[in-house]
Scaffold this motif. Structure first.
Motif, PDB file in Angstrom:
ATOM      1  N   GLY A 146      50.581  50.966  33.379  1.00 60.15           N
ATOM      2  CA  GLY A 146      52.405  51.016  33.494  1.00 60.15           C
ATOM      3  C   GLY A 146      52.879  49.269  33.516  1.00 60.15           C
ATOM      4  N   PRO A 147      53.794  48.761  32.503  1.00 65.58           N
ATOM      5  CA  PRO A 147      54.340  48.032  32.276  1.00 65.58           C
ATOM      6  C   PRO A 147      54.229  46.670  32.867  1.00 65.58           C
ATOM      7  CG  PRO A 147      56.024  49.741  31.289  1.00 65.58           C
ATOM      8  CD  PRO A 147      55.638  50.201  32.207  1.00 65.58           C
ATOM      9  N   THR A 148      53.954  47.149  34.757  1.00 65.71           N
ATOM     10  CA  THR A 148      54.214  46.071  35.840  1.00 65.71           C
ATOM     11  C   THR A 148      52.045  45.465  35.945  1.00 65.71           C
ATOM     12  OG1 THR A 148      56.144  46.732  36.829  1.00 65.71           O
ATOM     13  CG2 THR A 148      54.555  45.596  38.389  1.00 65.71           C
ATOM     14  N   VAL A 179      43.335  31.764  44.000  1.00 62.00           N
ATOM     15  CA  VAL A 179      44.036  33.026  44.642  1.00 62.00           C
ATOM     16  C   VAL A 179      45.443  32.801  44.659  1.00 62.00           C
ATOM     17  CG1 VAL A 179      44.363  33.921  47.114  1.00 62.00           C
ATOM     18  CG2 VAL A 179      41.889  32.588  46.308  1.00 62.00           C
ATOM     19  N   PHE A 180      46.273  33.960  44.098  1.00 61.94           N
ATOM     20  CA  PHE A 180      47.824  33.545  44.503  1.00 61.94           C
ATOM     21  C   PHE A 180      48.218  34.448  45.318  1.00 61.94           C
ATOM     22  CE2 PHE A 180      46.711  33.398  39.878  1.00 61.94           C
ATOM     23  CZ  PHE A 180      47.068  32.640  39.499  1.00 61.94           C
ATOM     24  N   SER A 181      49.296  34.019  46.600  1.00 58.15           N
ATOM     25  CA  SER A 181      49.768  34.875  47.231  1.00 58.15           C
ATOM     26  C   SER A 181      51.025  35.532  46.562  1.00 58.15           C
ATOM     27  CB  SER A 181      51.457  33.451  48.011  1.00 58.15           C
ATOM     28  OG  SER A 181      51.933  33.079  47.104  1.00 58.15           O
ATOM     29  N   ARG A 182      51.086  36.785  47.717  1.00 59.37           N
ATOM     30  CA  ARG A 182      52.486  37.527  47.035  1.00 59.37           C
ATOM     31  C   ARG A 182      53.555  37.211  46.256  1.00 59.37           C
ATOM     32  NH1 ARG A 182      48.688  39.336  51.111  1.00 59.37           N
ATOM     33  NH2 ARG A 182      48.144  41.191  51.432  1.00 59.37           N
ATOM     34  N   GLU A 183      53.985  35.851  47.513  1.00 65.86           N
ATOM     35  CA  GLU A 183      55.474  35.793  46.285  1.00 65.86           C
ATOM     36  C   GLU A 183      55.093  34.908  45.219  1.00 65.86           C
ATOM     37  OE1 GLU A 183      53.677  34.444  49.705  1.00 65.86           O
ATOM     38  OE2 GLU A 183      55.352  35.367  51.365  1.00 65.86           O
ATOM     39  N   GLU A 184      54.017  34.282  45.315  1.00 66.33           N
ATOM     40  CA  GLU A 184      53.961  33.446  43.553  1.00 66.33           C
ATOM     41  C   GLU A 184      53.555  34.672  42.674  1.00 66.33           C
ATOM     42  OE1 GLU A 184      51.444  29.431  44.273  1.00 66.33           O
ATOM     43  OE2 GLU A 184      50.645  31.477  44.899  1.00 66.33           O
ATOM     44  N   ILE A 185      53.032  36.124  42.890  1.00 68.58           N
ATOM     45  CA  ILE A 185      52.821  37.107  42.400  1.00 68.58           C
ATOM     46  C   ILE A 185      54.352  37.595  41.833  1.00 68.58           C
ATOM     47  CG2 ILE A 185      52.003  39.139  41.855  1.00 68.58           C
ATOM     48  CD1 ILE A 185      49.632  38.467  43.548  1.00 68.58           C
ATOM     49  N   LEU A 186      55.115  37.917  43.302  1.00 66.28           N
ATOM     50  CA  LEU A 186      56.819  38.256  42.959  1.00 66.28           C
ATOM     51  C   LEU A 186      57.547  37.653  41.761  1.00 66.28           C
ATOM     52  CD1 LEU A 186      57.561  40.530  44.174  1.00 66.28           C
ATOM     53  CD2 LEU A 186      58.578  39.103  45.946  1.00 66.28           C
ATOM     54  N   ARG A 187      57.450  36.409  42.425  1.00 66.86           N
ATOM     55  CA  ARG A 187      58.348  35.826  41.024  1.00 66.86           C
ATOM     56  C   ARG A 187      57.987  35.163  39.487  1.00 66.86           C
ATOM     57  NH1 ARG A 187      57.284  31.728  45.434  1.00 66.86           N
ATOM     58  NH2 ARG A 187      55.993  30.316  44.795  1.00 66.86           N
ATOM     59  N   SER A 188      56.610  35.639  39.625  1.00 67.35           N
ATOM     60  CA  SER A 188      55.700  34.961  38.835  1.00 67.35           C
ATOM     61  C   SER A 188      56.052  36.463  37.493  1.00 67.35           C
ATOM     62  CB  SER A 188      54.215  35.282  38.506  1.00 67.35           C
ATOM     63  OG  SER A 188      53.909  33.788  38.878  1.00 67.35           O
ATOM     64  N   ILE A 189      55.836  37.167  38.333  1.00 66.77           N
ATOM     65  CA  ILE A 189      56.355  38.857  37.764  1.00 66.77           C
ATOM     66  C   ILE A 189      57.411  39.828  37.708  1.00 66.77           C
ATOM     67  CG2 ILE A 189      54.718  41.709  37.625  1.00 66.77           C
ATOM     68  CD1 ILE A 189      52.812  39.086  36.644  1.00 66.77           C
ATOM     69  N   VAL A 209      51.782  47.643  46.485  1.00 67.00           N
ATOM     70  CA  VAL A 209      51.867  48.742  45.710  1.00 67.00           C
ATOM     71  C   VAL A 209      51.783  48.923  44.503  1.00 67.00           C
ATOM     72  CG1 VAL A 209      53.039  50.494  45.416  1.00 67.00           C
ATOM     73  CG2 VAL A 209      53.687  49.638  47.014  1.00 67.00           C
ATOM     74  N   HIS A 210      51.321  48.034  43.949  1.00 68.71           N
ATOM     75  CA  HIS A 210      51.624  48.230  42.434  1.00 68.71           C
ATOM     76  C   HIS A 210      49.954  47.248  42.263  1.00 68.71           C
ATOM     77  CE1 HIS A 210      54.935  48.374  40.657  1.00 68.71           C
ATOM     78  NE2 HIS A 210      55.628  48.057  40.640  1.00 68.71           N
ATOM     79  N   ILE A 211      49.339  46.063  43.589  1.00 68.81           N
ATOM     80  CA  ILE A 211      48.270  45.943  42.990  1.00 68.81           C
ATOM     81  C   ILE A 211      47.249  46.566  43.520  1.00 68.81           C
ATOM     82  CG2 ILE A 211      46.017  44.875  44.151  1.00 68.81           C
ATOM     83  CD1 ILE A 211      47.792  42.855  42.627  1.00 68.81           C
ATOM     84  N   ARG A 212      47.120  47.942  43.906  1.00 73.18           N
ATOM     85  CA  ARG A 212      46.875  49.265  44.010  1.00 73.18           C
ATOM     86  C   ARG A 212      46.661  50.312  42.855  1.00 73.18           C
ATOM     87  NH1 ARG A 212      49.056  49.830  50.097  1.00 73.18           N
ATOM     88  NH2 ARG A 212      50.998  50.640  48.903  1.00 73.18           N
ATOM     89  N   ARG A 213      47.744  49.998  42.552  1.00 74.67           N
ATOM     90  CA  ARG A 213      48.134  51.405  40.992  1.00 74.67           C
ATOM     91  C   ARG A 213      46.943  50.298  39.734  1.00 74.67           C
ATOM     92  NH1 ARG A 213      54.558  52.397  40.704  1.00 74.67           N
ATOM     93  NH2 ARG A 213      54.705  53.409  42.287  1.00 74.67           N
TER      94      ARG A 213
END
Length: 236
Positions: A162-164, A179-189, A203-207
């Protein structure tokens, strides 16, 4: 900028069993600013290919060691990211049928010995200009991500994302091992000003894991406790 300075750091693997030609090629290519590794048989060529990670390969046809230059060309092409690797066959076989066979096997260019260094260097520069253009694909281990066609393959099989999940994979593949924190990933994506729950990242990492990891394939996404996630050869 001179050619020499522009070549700095680019690696060329020379697969050639003639010692005199090895010396001549190494000397002239290093004088142009390339980093050169030489292999005299097919076994050492395969080992050097894995460890040296060349930007271009010069490949003889007839080699000791149990595999021909054609065999190596096929193997190099089949390696992760190998479809983008420039390969020049440099051989004494001068028949037109040999040239056609070499090109059909996957070589980008076919030169017969003896060849002038000026001609060889011009062909090398032409191929490297093409492949050193801004990357349209990213590769890590056996995953290849095509940014133009918006496609992903792993081990040659198509992966539907999927796009995300596609953006997540691109984000990791541009920075493997980090290594990226969840916060860094959230801001970047998702961006700075969009309210998304932090667990959305999980959730999206699991997908993403579910789609890119087939049966018996290594999980390349590493979870780092209390830190975040990384794309890592060690995986989980």
């Amino acid at each position: 900028m001179s050619e020499t300075s522009g070549n700095s750091g680019l690696r060329i693997l020379v697969v050639e069993d003639d010692p005199a030609l090895q010396v001549m090629l190494r000397y002239n290519l290093e004088k142009q600013g390339y980093r050169v590794e030489v292999a005299g048989d097919s076994e050492s060529a395969q080992a050097a290919f894995s460890s040296f990670r060349p930007a271009l390969v010069l490949l003889d046809w007839m080699l000791p060691g149990g595999a021909s230059g054609l065999d190596l060309c096929r193997r190099f092409r089949a390696s992760p990211g190998g479809h983008e690797l420039p390969i020049i066959m440099l051989t004494a076989r001068s028949e037109e049928a040999d040239s056609i066979r070499g090109l059909e096997t996957g070589a980008d260019d076919y030169l017969t010995k003896p060849v002038s260094m000026a001609t060889l260097e011009a062909r090398i520069r032409a191929l490297l200009r093409r492949t050193q253009a801004p990357a349209e694909t990213l590769a890590f281990e056996d995953i290849v991500l095509d940014l133009v066609k918006h496609r992903v393959e792993r081990g040659g099989r198509s992966v539907q994302l999927g796009p995300t999940e596609f953006r997540l994979l691109e984000f990791f593949m541009r920075r493997p091992g980090r290594v990226f924190s969840r916060e860094e990933i959230l801001r970047s994506i998702w961006g700075e000003n969009i309210h998304v729950e932090i667990r959305t990242v999980d959730v999206h990492i699991r997908r993403l894991r579910k789609e890119i990891n087939g049966p018996d394939e290594k999980d390349l996404i590493r979870t780092v406790r209390s830190a975040g996630y990384a794309l890592d050869s060690e995986g989980e």
